[in-house]
Write an enzyme that holds these catalytic residues in place. Structure first.
Site, short mmCIF file in Angstrom:
data_model
loop_
_atom_site.label_atom_id
_atom_site.label_comp_id
_atom_site.label_asym_id
_atom_site.label_seq_id
_atom_site.Cartn_x
_atom_site.Cartn_y
_atom_site.Cartn_z
N SER A 139 37.88 33.78 38.69
CA SER A 139 37.83 34.96 39.55
C SER A 139 36.81 35.94 39.00
CB SER A 139 39.20 35.64 39.60
OG SER A 139 39.13 36.89 40.25
N TYR A 152 46.80 38.99 36.37
CA TYR A 152 45.92 38.02 37.05
C TYR A 152 44.55 37.99 36.38
CZ TYR A 152 43.40 35.76 40.91
OH TYR A 152 42.64 34.91 41.66
#
Length: 262
Positions: A139, A152
């Site tokens: 990400s 995350y």
């Protein structure tokens, strides 16, 4: 352009929806034989096979046993493995103070340890084949963390570290790369309780307005969310001989969200 992926044996985790689903279908469209792993058996049954084939494997990849058993089943169905795409993941928008130890553990088990466990299970077979590769879905938040979601971001930064380390450990036999998507409009965002809903709570706005507000804060040069197809195309390229001299790299598919040089 022929990417020379016909009959290549591919494992894709988190293949029921979103980026994983489109990636599995993209490999099958190139003539690959794909094992699609997901906890959602119904979603796996809806995959399109293209000119290749897709074998569904229902699995809970948040546990060590789940990863080991799923990898063994996939390798048995395919007769080996040439490409592993670690893609499965989940996330929610929570502040640091809201995150419990259990939240951190759940995030790391699925978003990071599944990558470690699946790679460990597949490496013996990958080492026996030629032109093999691992592609990890990370990400932009792994390279440029925001205040939320911190768990995350941390899990994705760990994915990038393992990508770099494995590329050095397994070269030149196996190439290991990562994609680092920015905001991509998938069920990860749109499902009940997904990023859009939790972002709505965080910003105290309706979900669609909250997403638009978040994108304005991030100042994306492309001015929009990406699509799963745009990420899948990069993953398929990285698995192909066309990327034969590419390893240890992180490919941003982020609309320009990452502003740093590295």
């Amino acid at each position: 352009m022929d990417l020379e992926l016909t009959r290549r044996r591919v494992i894709v985790t988190g293949a029921g929806t979103g980026i994983g689903r489109v990636t599995a279908e993209a490999f099958a469209a190139e003539g690959g034989h794909v094992a699609a792993l997901d906890i959602d058996e119904t979603a796996l049954g809806e995959l399109s096979t293209g000119t290749g084939s897709i074998v569904p494997v229902t699995a809970d990849l948040s546990t060590e046993d789940g990863c080991r058993e799923a990898a063994a089943a996939a390798i048995d169905d395919l007769g080996g493995v040439d490409v592993l795409v670690n893609n499965v993941g989940a996330g929610a928008v929570r502040t640091f103070d809201e995150l419990t130890d259990a939240d951190w553990q759940r995030t790391m088990d699925l978003n990071f340890m599944s990558y470690v466990r699946m790679s460990r299970s597949c490496l013996p077979q990958l080492r026996r084949s030629e032109g093999t590769s691992i592609i990890n879905n990370a990400s932009d938040l792994g390279r440029q963390p925001e205040a939320v979601p911190m768990d995350y971001s941390a899990s994705k930064a760990a994915v990038l570290a393992v990508t770099k380390g494995l590329a050095r450990a397994e070269g030149p036999k196996i190439r290991v790369n990562a994609v680092a998507p920015g905001p991509i409009w998938t069920p990860f965002w749109t499902k009940p309780g997904g990023f859009a809903d939790t972002m709505a709570e965080f910003h105290n706005m309706p979900p669609e307005q909250a997403v638009e507000h978040e994108m304005s804060l991030r100042q994306l040069p492309m001015g929009r969310l990406g699509t799963p197809e745009e990420v899948a195309k990069v993953i398929v390229f990285l698995a192909s001989p066309a990327a034969g001299f590419v390893t240890g790299s992180v490919w941003g598919v982020d609309g320009g969200s990452v502003r740093g040089l590295l």
